[in-house]
Scaffold this active site. Structure first.
Site, PDB file in Angstrom:
ATOM      1  N   SER A  17      22.917  -0.838  39.788  1.00 51.12           N
ATOM      2  CA  SER A  17      23.050   0.535  40.285  1.00 51.12           C
ATOM      3  C   SER A  17      23.211   1.567  39.175  1.00 51.12           C
ATOM      4  O   SER A  17      22.883   2.736  39.362  1.00 51.12           O
ATOM      5  CB  SER A  17      24.254   0.623  41.241  1.00 51.12           C
ATOM      6  OG  SER A  17      25.432   0.164  40.599  1.00 51.12           O
ATOM      7  N   GLY A  39      23.464  -3.243  43.235  1.00 50.86           N
ATOM      8  CA  GLY A  39      24.075  -4.495  43.666  1.00 50.86           C
ATOM      9  C   GLY A  39      23.526  -5.722  42.983  1.00 50.86           C
ATOM     10  O   GLY A  39      23.999  -6.839  43.240  1.00 50.86           O
ATOM     11  N   ASN A  66      28.144  -6.242  38.072  1.00 48.90           N
ATOM     12  CA  ASN A  66      28.479  -6.715  39.417  1.00 48.90           C
ATOM     13  C   ASN A  66      29.046  -8.122  39.400  1.00 48.90           C
ATOM     14  O   ASN A  66      29.935  -8.452  40.194  1.00 48.90           O
ATOM     15  CB  ASN A  66      27.234  -6.659  40.321  1.00 48.90           C
ATOM     16  CG  ASN A  66      26.857  -5.234  40.676  1.00 48.90           C
ATOM     17  OD1 ASN A  66      27.718  -4.416  41.005  1.00 48.90           O
ATOM     18  ND2 ASN A  66      25.583  -4.918  40.606  1.00 48.90           N
ATOM     19  N   ASP A  75      34.330   6.413  43.356  1.00 50.89           N
ATOM     20  CA  ASP A  75      34.571   4.973  43.450  1.00 50.89           C
ATOM     21  C   ASP A  75      35.075   4.376  42.148  1.00 50.89           C
ATOM     22  O   ASP A  75      35.503   3.225  42.095  1.00 50.89           O
ATOM     23  CB  ASP A  75      33.305   4.228  43.920  1.00 50.89           C
ATOM     24  CG  ASP A  75      32.112   4.429  42.987  1.00 50.89           C
ATOM     25  OD1 ASP A  75      32.299   4.919  41.847  1.00 50.89           O
ATOM     26  OD2 ASP A  75      30.995   4.083  43.399  1.00 50.89           O
ATOM     27  N   HIS A  93      30.718   4.102  39.344  1.00 47.35           N
ATOM     28  CA  HIS A  93      29.418   4.671  39.016  1.00 47.35           C
ATOM     29  C   HIS A  93      29.553   6.019  38.309  1.00 47.35           C
ATOM     30  O   HIS A  93      30.339   6.865  38.737  1.00 47.35           O
ATOM     31  CB  HIS A  93      28.575   4.835  40.281  1.00 47.35           C
ATOM     32  CG  HIS A  93      28.314   3.545  40.984  1.00 47.35           C
ATOM     33  ND1 HIS A  93      29.084   3.093  42.043  1.00 47.35           N
ATOM     34  CD2 HIS A  93      27.365   2.603  40.764  1.00 47.35           C
ATOM     35  CE1 HIS A  93      28.611   1.933  42.442  1.00 47.35           C
ATOM     36  NE2 HIS A  93      27.574   1.612  41.690  1.00 47.35           N
TER      37      HIS A  93
END
Length: 209
Positions: A36, A74, A103, A184, A187
């Site tokens: 991402s 992801g 991830n 979050d 990112h």
């Protein structure tokens, strides 16, 4: 009259084709296989770091490079390793940026598994004749000192083993700065995209020139 017209059209077609050949022959592909962070999650694609890279290549006269972004939000190192052979065959890249592992770390995957997947990707890239650029990542300290250190060590270790170019830490100067991370905490924001490019560019530029 009809024959002459067909002849003229044939000549025009031949000239246009020949003029186009040098461009096609000189075109090289830069393939990005990431997650991402490279797939423009939460930011406009036109201001994401990959598009900024395209703009910089053009502004620096490196117009012979085509940037193919095969990043998926992801994505893990396992998924990247599975997709890579097809991407190499389809795009025949000269350079491959491997921006994966974040991830895996956030999900607590074993470091030896992450390392093995990335090693497999590097080997496939180098076997294809392309140059690999490995993008280093780190994870938050709440995963424990031992795990975070083992995870961070994966990238320089692989870079040394396979003699690849290495971006030490993709989020350097971003993750701990106000306004540069989305809510979050994972990112980067739109404002951080230029910094992402600046973290990659010094490593990538010598390879492309």
């Amino acid at each position: 009259m009809h024959t002459a017209l067909v002849y003229v059209r044939s000549i025009i077609f031949l000239v246009v084709t020949l003029l186009a050949l040098p461009v096609a022959a000189n075109q090289s592909t830069l393939l990005i296989v990431g997650d991402s962070l490279s797939a423009a999650y939460g930011v406009p694609s036109e201001t994401a770091w990959v598009q900024l890279l395209r703009n910089r290549l053009e502004n620096n006269g490196l117009t012979g490079w085509e940037v193919v972004n095969a990043s998926i939000s992801g994505e893990t190192t396992d998924g990247g390793a599975r997709r890579l052979p097809g991407l190499l065959e389809e795009n025949d890249p000269e350079v491959v940026i491997i921006e994966l592992g974040g991830n895996d770390g956030l999900r607590g995957f074993p470091p030896n598994v992450i390392e093995s997947n990335l090693a497999s990707m590097i080997e496939k890239v180098q076997s294809s004749g392309a140059s690999a650029v490995l993008v280093g990542m780190q994870i938050p300290p709440n995963y424990g000192q031992r795990y975070t250190e083992m995870f961070a060590d994966i990238f320089p270790k692989l870079s040394d083993r396979y003699d690849t170019a290495l971006v030490p830490f993709f989020l350097d100067g971003i993750y701990n700065q106000d306004g540069l991370m989305q809510d979050d905490g994972i990112h980067p924001t739109e404002e951080a995209q230029t910094k992402l490019l600046e973290n990659v560019w010094p490593v990538l530029k010598p390879i492309l020139q």
